[in-house]
Design an enzyme around this catalytic site. Structure first.
Site, PDB file in Angstrom:
ATOM      1  N   SER A   1       0.839  -1.189   0.000  1.00 44.84           N
ATOM      2  CA  SER A   1       0.000   0.000   0.000  1.00 44.84           C
ATOM      3  C   SER A   1       0.886   1.256   0.000  1.00 44.84           C
ATOM      4  O   SER A   1       1.705   1.401  -0.907  1.00 44.84           O
ATOM      5  CB  SER A   1      -0.967  -0.053   1.195  1.00 44.84           C
ATOM      6  OG  SER A   1      -2.081   0.761   0.985  1.00 44.84           O
TER       7      SER A   1
ATOM      8  N   HIS B   1      -7.649  -5.989   0.298  1.00 49.06           N
ATOM      9  CA  HIS B   1      -6.480  -5.116   0.323  1.00 49.06           C
ATOM     10  C   HIS B   1      -5.381  -5.678   1.224  1.00 49.06           C
ATOM     11  O   HIS B   1      -4.195  -5.574   0.900  1.00 49.06           O
ATOM     12  CB  HIS B   1      -6.890  -3.710   0.794  1.00 49.06           C
ATOM     13  CG  HIS B   1      -5.788  -2.710   0.683  1.00 49.06           C
ATOM     14  ND1 HIS B   1      -5.322  -2.243  -0.526  1.00 49.06           N
ATOM     15  CD2 HIS B   1      -5.031  -2.093   1.627  1.00 49.06           C
ATOM     16  CE1 HIS B   1      -4.344  -1.373  -0.336  1.00 49.06           C
ATOM     17  NE2 HIS B   1      -4.146  -1.274   0.971  1.00 49.06           N
TER      18      HIS B   1
END
Length: 250
Positions: free
Chosen positions: A96, A231
């Site tokens: 990320s 995610h």
């Protein structure tokens, strides 16, 4: 024989004297080195896992967080020179926000003869966007940050709602989201090393096309691997992810 810990201002890990490469791991926004705590035990002996500890969290809570990507990448690159002084080759892994930080550190390492960079591995994020592609955004408010965290991590979002923990968690999360809102490099630097890209097949904010966009930063080839999950797929897929990383050519 007990293997000593690597514990410096910026880096946390466990020494692996026979390792052929050091995997330097960069946490997500609001994250800390502890996100990679289990990786040393799961990694094969030829990989030494070391995580970056950003300022403003955990045992660095009272230090100011970095305000720009340039500041953060510059200080990490300098810390590599002074805190990890051997010449063991480096592969960088970022998840990320950590993908962007790892890319910026990779850029700097290519001009630093003290370390040999072998590969950039990014996860759960698109390549950096240029000003003409997306203008810098307003720094999000705390409610906007928390809404985004709930989208990314519905299982772990309750942690951010705890009134006793919020004063410990929110400063770093707020600072990191502000850093990302301002981050727009003026151009894409072409890396001289291969880039590996990983992501979850149900990530709500990073599509397969976003992952493929990293091909714009390397002429050396792009390896793409999509795992089952959202995610934060890497929490459930640690062993599978590390086996994939270990199989990448040096």
């Amino acid at each position: 024989m007990t293997v000593p810990d690597i514990r410096t201002l910026w880096f946390r890990g466990k020494s692996a004297p026979t390792a052929r490469v050091r995997l330097l791991c960069f946490p997500h926004a609001g994250g800390a080195a502890g996100a990679f705590h289990d990786w040393a035990a799961l990694a094969p002996p030829e990989i030494e896992v070391v995580a970056v500890q950003y300022p403003g969290r955990q045992d660095r809570f009272h230090e100011p967080c970095a305000s720009t990507m340039e500041e953060l990448a510059d200080t990490i690159t300098t810390a590599l020179r002074w805190e990890l002084t051997d010449d063991r080759p480096l592969a960088l892994f970022g998840h990320s926000m950590g993908s962007s930080v790892a890319y910026e550190v990779a850029r700097r390492l290519e001009e630093d003869p003290s370390h040999t960079l072998t590969r950039l591995i990014v996860s759960g994020r698109h390549r950096p966007r240029l000003p003409e592609e997306q203008a810098p955004r307003p720094v999000p408010t705390d409610p906007e940050v928390l809404d985004y965290v709930r989208l990314l991590d519905p299982e772990g979002a309750d942690l951010y709602e705890h009134p006793e923990l919020q004063p410990l968690i929110m400063p770093a999360l707020r600072a990191d989201f502000g850093l990302l809102a301002r981050y727009r490099p003026t151009h894409l630097h072409q890396l001289g090393v291969p880039v590996t890209v990983c992501g979850g097949d149900r990530d709500p904010v990073c599509t397969i096309e976003d992952l493929k966009s990293w091909s714009d930063v390397t002429p050396k080839g792009l390896d793409l691997r999509v795992f089952e999950g959202g995610h934060f797929y890497l929490r459930q897929r640690q062993e599978e992810l590390l086996a994939f990383i270990a199989a990448q050519p040096a």
